[in-house]
Design a protein around this motif. Structure first.
Motif, short mmCIF file in Angstrom:
data_model
loop_
_atom_site.label_atom_id
_atom_site.label_comp_id
_atom_site.label_asym_id
_atom_site.label_seq_id
_atom_site.Cartn_x
_atom_site.Cartn_y
_atom_site.Cartn_z
N GLY A 150 32.27 43.65 45.20
CA GLY A 150 31.01 44.27 44.83
C GLY A 150 31.05 44.91 43.46
O GLY A 150 30.12 44.79 42.65
N THR A 151 32.15 45.62 43.17
CA THR A 151 32.25 46.31 41.88
C THR A 151 32.52 45.34 40.74
O THR A 151 31.95 45.46 39.65
N LEU A 152 33.39 44.36 40.97
CA LEU A 152 33.62 43.35 39.93
C LEU A 152 32.32 42.63 39.58
O LEU A 152 32.05 42.34 38.40
N ASN A 153 31.50 42.33 40.58
CA ASN A 153 30.25 41.62 40.33
C ASN A 153 29.27 42.47 39.53
O ASN A 153 28.53 41.96 38.69
N ASP A 154 29.25 43.78 39.80
CA ASP A 154 28.37 44.67 39.02
C ASP A 154 28.75 44.67 37.55
O ASP A 154 27.89 44.78 36.67
N VAL A 155 30.03 44.58 37.27
CA VAL A 155 30.50 44.48 35.88
C VAL A 155 30.17 43.11 35.30
O VAL A 155 29.66 42.99 34.18
N ALA A 156 30.42 42.07 36.08
CA ALA A 156 30.28 40.70 35.57
C ALA A 156 28.85 40.32 35.26
O ALA A 156 28.59 39.58 34.31
N VAL A 157 27.87 40.79 36.08
CA VAL A 157 26.48 40.41 35.81
C VAL A 157 25.94 41.08 34.55
O VAL A 157 24.87 40.70 34.07
N MET A 158 26.67 42.04 34.01
CA MET A 158 26.32 42.58 32.69
C MET A 158 26.83 41.68 31.57
O MET A 158 26.61 41.95 30.39
N GLY A 159 27.54 40.61 31.95
CA GLY A 159 28.10 39.71 30.96
C GLY A 159 29.49 40.10 30.51
O GLY A 159 30.04 39.51 29.58
N GLN A 208 46.24 49.97 56.46
CA GLN A 208 47.11 49.02 55.77
C GLN A 208 46.43 47.66 55.63
O GLN A 208 46.52 47.01 54.58
N ARG A 209 45.74 47.21 56.68
CA ARG A 209 45.03 45.92 56.63
C ARG A 209 43.94 45.93 55.55
O ARG A 209 43.79 44.96 54.80
N ILE A 210 43.20 47.03 55.47
CA ILE A 210 42.12 47.13 54.48
C ILE A 210 42.69 47.15 53.07
O ILE A 210 42.19 46.46 52.17
N VAL A 211 43.74 47.94 52.86
CA VAL A 211 44.34 48.05 51.53
C VAL A 211 44.96 46.71 51.13
O VAL A 211 44.87 46.29 49.97
N ALA A 212 45.59 46.01 52.08
CA ALA A 212 46.15 44.69 51.78
C ALA A 212 45.05 43.71 51.37
O ALA A 212 45.24 42.88 50.47
N SER A 213 43.89 43.80 52.03
CA SER A 213 42.76 42.94 51.69
C SER A 213 42.25 43.25 50.29
O SER A 213 41.94 42.34 49.50
N MET A 214 42.17 44.54 49.95
CA MET A 214 41.77 44.94 48.59
C MET A 214 42.74 44.40 47.57
O MET A 214 42.34 43.85 46.53
N ALA A 215 44.04 44.55 47.86
CA ALA A 215 45.05 44.11 46.91
C ALA A 215 44.99 42.60 46.70
O ALA A 215 45.11 42.11 45.57
N ALA A 216 44.79 41.85 47.79
CA ALA A 216 44.70 40.40 47.67
C ALA A 216 43.47 39.99 46.85
O ALA A 216 43.55 39.08 46.01
N ALA A 217 42.34 40.66 47.09
CA ALA A 217 41.12 40.35 46.34
C ALA A 217 41.28 40.67 44.86
O ALA A 217 40.85 39.91 43.99
N ALA A 218 41.90 41.81 44.58
CA ALA A 218 42.11 42.20 43.18
C ALA A 218 43.08 41.24 42.48
O ALA A 218 42.87 40.87 41.32
N LYS A 219 44.13 40.84 43.19
CA LYS A 219 45.10 39.90 42.61
C LYS A 219 44.46 38.55 42.33
O LYS A 219 44.67 37.95 41.27
N GLU A 220 43.68 38.06 43.30
CA GLU A 220 43.00 36.78 43.11
C GLU A 220 42.04 36.83 41.93
O GLU A 220 41.89 35.86 41.19
N ALA A 221 41.39 37.99 41.75
CA ALA A 221 40.44 38.15 40.65
C ALA A 221 41.14 38.40 39.32
O ALA A 221 40.51 38.29 38.25
#
Length: 348
Positions: free
Chosen positions: A88-97, A119-132
């Motif tokens: 959600g936050t990456l997209n808010d930055v990206a739609v500004m170009g 731990q499951r939530i933080v691991a999911s965040m970390a995976a999403a951030a790494k992929e991005a």
């Protein structure tokens, strides 16, 4: 002097307690064993109250966006609060170009929250951030008493770099422009609602949560003339287009037959008495560009895995009232108005 032995966190059966937010040894341990391990990078590892970060390229400007996430349930088909707050936050930055560079995260935890879920939530965040390719470089953690929160709330802030000369804004739409969406609408909101209401369908409705900056980079490379980009989250397509119409001082007319909605989502909306145009999306974008570039923009979207079902759904018009209207399948017109009240609370 010998260093005192600290028993590792019980990540299977343990829970958050108030000492984990008290600033002492327990808090340092929680941060180190869960957040530090998951988000490990050179800036976070320093352990300072903030991060000193490399500057963007010469001439680029900084874009900052922040978002709070209170979704319920925390885990849903297609995602969870962890990957959702990154996307959600990456997209808010990206739609500004902008090119997303860094993330910061703040956690409010309720006493008694299972460490295994954290731990499951933080691991999911970390995976999403790494992929991005966008690291979490700083953060904060607070713990509130049992009954004073709802498990976990997460606030994320994103920083991005905006190239010289790029000016995307909801105020840029002009009469005659084409309105395009990158895919089916309502998937995220209805995935949450189907989970809450225990609705069973022939195939599972899954959230569309995804980071869009790669798709946006390709879109803007193909059509730098794009005027507006938005991600239609809370309030869905209807709220986002009404906002753009007001900002730009224009009207917008949509073609109902052209708007892509998955049949399962349409069925769920009909069952619950909801309009897909009002339902939140977390992996879709709206693009507005001059009509002569619409085909090129659609081609760029459809060439990307996140844009295969992109569609041209309407056009910008002259309208002193700044209305958003729909040409219906029956040949009439209806208003596509702002949502009154909160239709689907706690969806992002």
């Amino acid at each position: 002097m010998k260093k005192a032995y600290i028993r590792p966190l019980d990540l299977r059966h343990g829970t958050v307690d108030l000492s984990h937010g008290g600033g002492g040894r327990a808090m340092v341990q929680l941060i180190g064993e869960i957040f530090g391990r998951a988000f490990d990078n050179e800036w976070l590892r320093r352990g300072d109250d903030g991060a000193v970060l490399p500057a963007p390229r010469p001439g680029e400007r900084l874009v900052v966006a922040t978002d709070a996430h209170v979704v319920s349930p925390l885990f849903f088909p297609g995602g969870d609060i962890g990957c959702l707050c990154v996307h959600g936050t990456l997209n808010d930055v990206a739609v500004m170009g902008a090119r997303p560079l860094y993330l910061a995260a703040s956690f409010i935890l309720e006493e008694g929250f299972p460490l295994a879920d954290l731990q499951r939530i933080v691991a999911s965040m970390a995976a999403a951030a790494k992929e991005a390719g966008v690291p979490v470089v700083t953060g904060d953690t607070k713990v509130v008493e049992k009954g004073k929160g709802d498990g976990i709330f997460i606030t994320t802030t994103g920083i991005g770099a905006l190239p010289v000369g790029r000016e995307l804004s909801g105020a840029n739409a002009r009469p005659g422009d084409a309105v395009i969406v990158s895919g089916t609408l309502g998937d995220h909101g209805m995935a949450i609602m189907a989970q809450r209401e225990n609705l069973a369908f022939e195939s599972e409705i899954r959230s569309d949560t995804a980071a869009l900056h790669g798709l946006i980079a390709e879109l803007l490379a193909a059509v730098p003339q794009t005027r507006v980009l938005r991600d239609p989250t809370r309030g869905g397509l209807a709220a986002t287009l009404n906002e753009i119409a007001q900002q730009s001082g224009v009207g917008i007319v949509l073609d109902e037959a052209a708007i892509p909605v998955d049949p399962q989502v349409a069925a769920a909306c009909e069952f619950l008495g909801l309009d897909p145009l009002n339902i939140a999306n977390e992996g879709k974008l709206i693009a507005i560009c001059p009509a002569q570039f619409a085909d090129a923009l659609l081609a760029a979207l459809r060439a990307h895995p996140l844009g295969t079902r992109a569609a041209r759904i309407g056009e910008v018009t002259v309208d002193a009232q700044h209305f958003v209207q729909m040409k219906t399948a029956f040949g009439g017109r209806r208003m596509v108005d702002w949502l009154a009240g909160e239709q689907l609370p706690r969806i992002c």
